[in-house]
Design a protein around this motif. Structure first.
Motif, PDB file in Angstrom:
ATOM      1  N   GLY A 152      33.491  41.261 -17.070  1.00  0.00           N
ATOM      2  CA  GLY A 152      34.435  42.322 -16.743  1.00  0.00           C
ATOM      3  C   GLY A 152      35.201  42.810 -17.960  1.00  0.00           C
ATOM      4  O   GLY A 152      36.227  43.477 -17.828  1.00  0.00           O
ATOM      5  N   ASP A 153      34.702  42.482 -19.161  1.00  0.00           N
ATOM      6  CA  ASP A 153      35.388  42.848 -20.402  1.00  0.00           C
ATOM      7  C   ASP A 153      35.086  44.264 -20.871  1.00  0.00           C
ATOM      8  O   ASP A 153      35.475  44.633 -21.981  1.00  0.00           O
ATOM      9  N   ALA A 154      34.385  45.028 -20.073  1.00  0.00           N
ATOM     10  CA  ALA A 154      34.065  46.404 -20.463  1.00  0.00           C
ATOM     11  C   ALA A 154      33.788  47.229 -19.211  1.00  0.00           C
ATOM     12  O   ALA A 154      33.449  46.702 -18.160  1.00  0.00           O
ATOM     13  N   VAL A 155      33.918  48.529 -19.380  1.00  0.00           N
ATOM     14  CA  VAL A 155      33.532  49.484 -18.341  1.00  0.00           C
ATOM     15  C   VAL A 155      32.146  49.984 -18.733  1.00  0.00           C
ATOM     16  O   VAL A 155      31.955  50.483 -19.847  1.00  0.00           O
ATOM     17  N   LEU A 156      31.179  49.830 -17.849  1.00  0.00           N
ATOM     18  CA  LEU A 156      29.821  50.302 -18.098  1.00  0.00           C
ATOM     19  C   LEU A 156      29.741  51.755 -17.658  1.00  0.00           C
ATOM     20  O   LEU A 156      29.949  52.062 -16.479  1.00  0.00           O
ATOM     21  N   VAL A 157      29.447  52.649 -18.601  1.00  0.00           N
ATOM     22  CA  VAL A 157      29.487  54.091 -18.345  1.00  0.00           C
ATOM     23  C   VAL A 157      28.097  54.697 -18.473  1.00  0.00           C
ATOM     24  O   VAL A 157      27.478  54.643 -19.536  1.00  0.00           O
ATOM     25  N   GLU A 206      46.613  54.542 -27.778  1.00  0.00           N
ATOM     26  CA  GLU A 206      47.224  53.426 -28.486  1.00  0.00           C
ATOM     27  C   GLU A 206      47.395  52.204 -27.600  1.00  0.00           C
ATOM     28  O   GLU A 206      47.473  51.095 -28.094  1.00  0.00           O
ATOM     29  N   ALA A 207      47.501  52.391 -26.315  1.00  0.00           N
ATOM     30  CA  ALA A 207      47.677  51.256 -25.397  1.00  0.00           C
ATOM     31  C   ALA A 207      46.408  50.397 -25.435  1.00  0.00           C
ATOM     32  O   ALA A 207      45.414  50.748 -26.070  1.00  0.00           O
ATOM     33  N   GLU A 208      46.450  49.293 -24.738  1.00  0.00           N
ATOM     34  CA  GLU A 208      45.287  48.419 -24.674  1.00  0.00           C
ATOM     35  C   GLU A 208      44.204  49.090 -23.826  1.00  0.00           C
ATOM     36  O   GLU A 208      44.198  48.965 -22.604  1.00  0.00           O
ATOM     37  N   VAL A 209      43.321  49.815 -24.477  1.00  0.00           N
ATOM     38  CA  VAL A 209      42.242  50.497 -23.760  1.00  0.00           C
ATOM     39  C   VAL A 209      41.050  49.553 -23.644  1.00  0.00           C
ATOM     40  O   VAL A 209      40.850  48.680 -24.483  1.00  0.00           O
ATOM     41  N   PRO A 210      40.247  49.713 -22.597  1.00  0.00           N
ATOM     42  CA  PRO A 210      39.120  48.791 -22.392  1.00  0.00           C
ATOM     43  C   PRO A 210      37.952  49.087 -23.332  1.00  0.00           C
ATOM     44  O   PRO A 210      37.815  50.186 -23.867  1.00  0.00           O
ATOM     45  N   ASN A 211      37.107  48.073 -23.494  1.00  0.00           N
ATOM     46  CA  ASN A 211      35.816  48.303 -24.127  1.00  0.00           C
ATOM     47  C   ASN A 211      35.010  49.178 -23.179  1.00  0.00           C
ATOM     48  O   ASN A 211      35.110  49.035 -21.961  1.00  0.00           O
ATOM     49  N   VAL A 212      34.220  50.078 -23.734  1.00  0.00           N
ATOM     50  CA  VAL A 212      33.375  50.972 -22.952  1.00  0.00           C
ATOM     51  C   VAL A 212      31.942  50.807 -23.452  1.00  0.00           C
ATOM     52  O   VAL A 212      31.692  50.875 -24.656  1.00  0.00           O
ATOM     53  N   VAL A 213      31.015  50.557 -22.530  1.00  0.00           N
ATOM     54  CA  VAL A 213      29.594  50.482 -22.856  1.00  0.00           C
ATOM     55  C   VAL A 213      28.952  51.759 -22.350  1.00  0.00           C
ATOM     56  O   VAL A 213      28.943  52.020 -21.146  1.00  0.00           O
ATOM     57  N   LEU A 214      28.422  52.566 -23.264  1.00  0.00           N
ATOM     58  CA  LEU A 214      27.782  53.833 -22.913  1.00  0.00           C
ATOM     59  C   LEU A 214      26.263  53.683 -22.933  1.00  0.00           C
ATOM     60  O   LEU A 214      25.710  53.035 -23.821  1.00  0.00           O
ATOM     61  N   PHE A 215      25.599  54.296 -21.963  1.00  0.00           N
ATOM     62  CA  PHE A 215      24.137  54.346 -21.984  1.00  0.00           C
ATOM     63  C   PHE A 215      23.676  55.642 -21.347  1.00  0.00           C
ATOM     64  O   PHE A 215      24.420  56.309 -20.634  1.00  0.00           O
TER      65      PHE A 215
END
Length: 197
Positions: free
Chosen positions: A92-97, A140-149
């Protein structure tokens, strides 16, 4: 008759050993991820005779638009493979996009992916914790990791989304690029599900 019985007995004994023989790794048969539709088990197709269907078998597409993409779409972006995608989905450490157009997402996507078409990526940074400002976005806030595909190494949709997000203010070091995309995901026989409409 004895030969037939012996063959049937051997087949019955070896059948359980053949079940679930196509693992993700030698130590991992499947991964369960949470999606908007509930828990989904991601595993490889267990049919050793399975073959890719269209359009994933097509090798040659006109360039432009379907030019081979660079390994890294922009400085600071990290390129990853399937195992890293699975790790992100489990942790859950990233948003899969899914950066493809919406119709492609609805036809079939990686379980747990959200649809953010590449044409909308820079305008939807608020969904990733950025705040709108007069000059654009503040991330600047704590934004999530994003995985793009997107569709694969010849698809420019997710690389374009990455560059547009960075230009709009998203930190490049928070963006991961799954270059293999749906073509590699399908080639490996991994679970695909319809996107949530």
């Amino acid at each position: 008759m004895r030969t037939i019985l012996l063959s049937l007995c051997l087949a019955a004994v070896s059948a359980p050993a053949m079940a679930d023989q196509v693992g993700i790794t030698k130590d991992m048969m499947s991964v369960t991820v949470q999606t908007e539709s509930g828990a989904v088990e991601i595993m490889r197709n267990q049919d050793p005779d399975a073959r890719l269907g269209e359009p994933w078998t097509q090798t040659s597409r006109a360039c432009p638009n379907f030019c081979i993409q660079p390994m890294t779409p922009a400085p600071g972006v990290t390129t990853i493979g399937e195992l890293e995608v699975l790790d992100f989905l489990q942790s859950g450490d990233a948003v899969l996009v899914d950066g493809r157009v919406r119709t492609q997402y609805i036809e079939g996507t990686i379980p747990g992916a959200v649809s953010v078409p590449y044409t909308e990526a820079a305008d939807r940074l608020g969904e990733f914790g950025c705040e709108i400002d007069f000059d654009g976005w503040i991330c600047e806030a704590e934004v999530p990791n994003v995985v793009l595909f997107c569709n694969g190494p010849w698809c420019g949709q997710s690389p374009t989304a990455a560059r547009r997000m960075i230009e709009a203010g998203y930190p490049a070091e928070k963006i991961y690029y799954y270059r293999g995309g749906m073509q590699n995901w399908n080639m490996l026989g991994l679970t695909v599900m319809p996107g949530v409409s």
